[in-house]
Design an enzyme around this catalytic site. Structure first.
Site, PDB file in Angstrom:
ATOM      1  N   HIS A  39     124.154  64.008  47.474  1.00  0.00           N
ATOM      2  CA  HIS A  39     124.073  65.946  47.662  1.00  0.00           C
ATOM      3  C   HIS A  39     122.891  66.211  48.576  1.00  0.00           C
ATOM      4  O   HIS A  39     122.695  67.533  49.168  1.00  0.00           O
ATOM      5  CB  HIS A  39     124.254  66.716  46.790  1.00  0.00           C
ATOM      6  CG  HIS A  39     123.254  66.606  45.690  1.00  0.00           C
ATOM      7  ND1 HIS A  39     123.428  65.381  44.728  1.00  0.00           N
ATOM      8  CD2 HIS A  39     122.809  67.112  45.387  1.00  0.00           C
ATOM      9  CE1 HIS A  39     122.287  65.237  43.631  1.00  0.00           C
ATOM     10  NE2 HIS A  39     121.416  66.374  44.136  1.00  0.00           N
ATOM     11  N   ARG A  40     121.999  64.956  48.649  1.00  0.00           N
ATOM     12  CA  ARG A  40     120.975  64.852  48.375  1.00  0.00           C
ATOM     13  C   ARG A  40     120.144  64.721  50.221  1.00  0.00           C
ATOM     14  O   ARG A  40     120.424  63.823  50.125  1.00  0.00           O
ATOM     15  CB  ARG A  40     119.464  64.948  47.306  1.00  0.00           C
ATOM     16  CG  ARG A  40     119.661  65.055  46.114  1.00  0.00           C
ATOM     17  CD  ARG A  40     118.260  64.244  45.330  1.00  0.00           C
ATOM     18  NE  ARG A  40     118.435  62.612  45.070  1.00  0.00           N
ATOM     19  CZ  ARG A  40     117.843  62.667  45.090  1.00  0.00           C
ATOM     20  NH1 ARG A  40     115.762  62.551  45.765  1.00  0.00           N
ATOM     21  NH2 ARG A  40     118.323  60.905  44.899  1.00  0.00           N
ATOM     22  N   SER A 142     132.625  49.294  32.114  1.00  0.00           N
ATOM     23  CA  SER A 142     132.018  48.754  33.362  1.00  0.00           C
ATOM     24  C   SER A 142     130.598  49.776  33.533  1.00  0.00           C
ATOM     25  O   SER A 142     130.242  50.571  34.236  1.00  0.00           O
ATOM     26  CB  SER A 142     132.616  49.128  34.321  1.00  0.00           C
ATOM     27  OG  SER A 142     132.816  50.613  34.447  1.00  0.00           O
ATOM     28  N   ALA A 144     127.467  49.609  35.623  1.00  0.00           N
ATOM     29  CA  ALA A 144     126.696  49.604  37.354  1.00  0.00           C
ATOM     30  C   ALA A 144     126.295  48.948  37.853  1.00  0.00           C
ATOM     31  O   ALA A 144     126.567  47.810  39.187  1.00  0.00           O
ATOM     32  CB  ALA A 144     126.601  51.324  37.895  1.00  0.00           C
ATOM     33  N   LYS A 195     133.677  58.335  24.613  1.00  0.00           N
ATOM     34  CA  LYS A 195     133.081  57.372  24.529  1.00  0.00           C
ATOM     35  C   LYS A 195     131.731  57.626  24.997  1.00  0.00           C
ATOM     36  O   LYS A 195     130.487  56.748  23.951  1.00  0.00           O
ATOM     37  CB  LYS A 195     133.007  55.926  25.356  1.00  0.00           C
ATOM     38  CG  LYS A 195     133.337  56.091  26.201  1.00  0.00           C
ATOM     39  CD  LYS A 195     131.943  55.829  27.165  1.00  0.00           C
ATOM     40  CE  LYS A 195     131.852  55.883  28.707  1.00  0.00           C
ATOM     41  NZ  LYS A 195     130.429  55.323  29.512  1.00  0.00           N
ATOM     42  N   ASP A 248     135.317  50.447  26.736  1.00  0.00           N
ATOM     43  CA  ASP A 248     134.311  51.264  27.283  1.00  0.00           C
ATOM     44  C   ASP A 248     133.561  51.090  25.604  1.00  0.00           C
ATOM     45  O   ASP A 248     132.454  52.032  25.832  1.00  0.00           O
ATOM     46  CB  ASP A 248     134.917  52.136  27.733  1.00  0.00           C
ATOM     47  CG  ASP A 248     133.868  52.758  29.416  1.00  0.00           C
ATOM     48  OD1 ASP A 248     132.410  52.916  29.172  1.00  0.00           O
ATOM     49  OD2 ASP A 248     134.261  53.812  30.129  1.00  0.00           O
ATOM     50  N   THR A 252     129.831  50.614  25.476  1.00  0.00           N
ATOM     51  CA  THR A 252     128.801  51.819  25.520  1.00  0.00           C
ATOM     52  C   THR A 252     127.973  52.310  24.248  1.00  0.00           C
ATOM     53  O   THR A 252     126.691  52.502  24.307  1.00  0.00           O
ATOM     54  CB  THR A 252     128.948  52.996  26.616  1.00  0.00           C
ATOM     55  OG1 THR A 252     130.573  53.772  25.167  1.00  0.00           O
ATOM     56  CG2 THR A 252     129.254  53.414  27.422  1.00  0.00           C
ATOM     57  N   GLU A 285     125.913  61.981  30.167  1.00  0.00           N
ATOM     58  CA  GLU A 285     126.804  63.067  29.754  1.00  0.00           C
ATOM     59  C   GLU A 285     127.630  63.535  28.551  1.00  0.00           C
ATOM     60  O   GLU A 285     127.904  64.150  28.115  1.00  0.00           O
ATOM     61  CB  GLU A 285     128.543  61.949  30.584  1.00  0.00           C
ATOM     62  CG  GLU A 285     127.944  62.011  32.603  1.00  0.00           C
ATOM     63  CD  GLU A 285     128.803  62.732  32.834  1.00  0.00           C
ATOM     64  OE1 GLU A 285     128.900  64.383  31.946  1.00  0.00           O
ATOM     65  OE2 GLU A 285     128.814  62.637  34.295  1.00  0.00           O
TER      66      GLU A 285
END
Length: 335
Positions: A39-40, A142, A144, A195, A248, A252, A285
């Site tokens: 978006h930038r 996962s 990144a 999570k 997951d 995390t 998040e």
């Protein structure tokens, strides 16, 4: 080396953060043509010129078959499928823009982990905004950076349409990125959302020096909370104890690559919320998701004390020590 694919496609990845870039790299290594939108405009122009993402994963070059775009319409031209990888707060807005641009019946999947602003799972939003399009969700343990580096990873891709799910899963699969398919969209989404909240909780406990026993207890009881909510809203238990749930969650809650865990660590050590989030410098998040999970839990009359404690801490209603005391003083019960 990955062999050339006879089924190579043109795919669009919307979201040029670390996770979107990593997934674009997976698709490109599988010899698909990948349009990567962000978006930038200035950042996307720099990416196209420098052939790496200057903000995320900057040490990994972009192969020639990743095409950065500042224009959403250009990124969707002649696409065979769309992967949405934006923060949950931007999910509905991105899909609203997509609705006017997508070819009819074009599949849309997302790797966004969270809930919408009303506390609904994301597929509810997608079904409302993109009627007639096959939909799915990609989630699982996962990070990144590891995916971008080509380290072995296993995830789940869920779709109510089995043919769509398998077709899209095959686009990602190679010898280092293993994709399992499922039709339990609710379970895969729920595991990926909750999570993040629980990772903040375990980070707080570790930041306060509570040790490995407390961490294991929080992970286990946090999974129990997720399974209780899942049972009420139609998730399958085997999904929540699989890759997109327990897998997951373990990832995390135990590794500092997790932004949510790092936020919890900072809060547990006494840092104020604003400074902790500012230091991380990316969307965490779990902060918004904590409120939204509790909205969903309240709507279905499900008790989630660990998630409630995280919500209170990130909202500034309790400090970590007060939240810990509240959890420890709960009446004992059967497991």
């Amino acid at each position: 080396m990955t062999q050339a694919r006879p089924d190579a496609r043109r795919l669009s990845v919307l979201g040029a953060g670390s996770w979107g870039t990593a997934l674009a790299l997976v698709l490109a290594r599988n010899h698909h043509e990948v349009a990567l939108w962000g978006h930038r405009p200035a950042a996307m122009q720099a990416m196209a010129r420098q052939r790496h993402n200057p903000d995320y994963l900057s040490d990994i070059p972009l192969p020639p078959n990743i095409h950065p775009h500042a224009s959403l319409g250009a990124s969707l031209a002649d696409t065979d499928a769309v992967l949405v990888v934006v923060p949950s707060a931007a999910f509905a807005g991105t899909l609203q823009r997509l609705a006017d641009e997508l070819p009819p019946h074009c599949p849309v999947i997302w790797a966004t982990k969270g809930l919408d602003e009303t506390g609904q799972l994301l597929h509810v939003t997608a079904e409302r905004l993109l009627p007639g399009h096959p939909l799915g969700v990609l989630s699982g343990p996962s990070f990144a950076g590891e995916v971008a580096a080509g380290l072995p990873t296993a995830v789940a891709l869920a779709s109510h349409d089995a043919a769509t799910g398998e077709h899209l899963a095959e686009a990602f699969r190679d010898e280092r990125f293993r994709v399992y398919t499922s039709d339990d969209v609710i379970g895969v989404e729920l595991g990926g959302a909750v999570k993040n909240v629980l990772a903040i909780a375990t980070g707080i406990a570790d930041g306060m020096g509570f040790g490995a026993n407390a961490r294991a207890g929080l992970i286990t009881r946090g999974l129990a909370e997720t399974r209780r909510l899942g049972a009420r809203i139609g998730a399958r238990d085997e999904t929540l104890t699989g890759l997109a749930g327990m897998g997951d969650l373990i990832l995390t809650c135990t590794d500092d690559q997790s932004r949510n865990r790092r936020l919890g660590l900072a809060l547990g050590r006494g840092e104020p919320m604003a400074r902790a989030t500012g230091t991380i410098g990316q969307v965490v998040e779990g902060t918004d998701t904590a409120t939204r999970v509790m909205q969903l839990a309240a709507a279905h009359d499900v008790e989630m004390p660990i998630c409630a404690a995280v919500k209170a801490v990130v909202a500034g209603d309790l400090d970590p020590a007060e939240a810990t005391r509240a959890l420890l003083q709960r009446p004992p019960r059967r497991e």
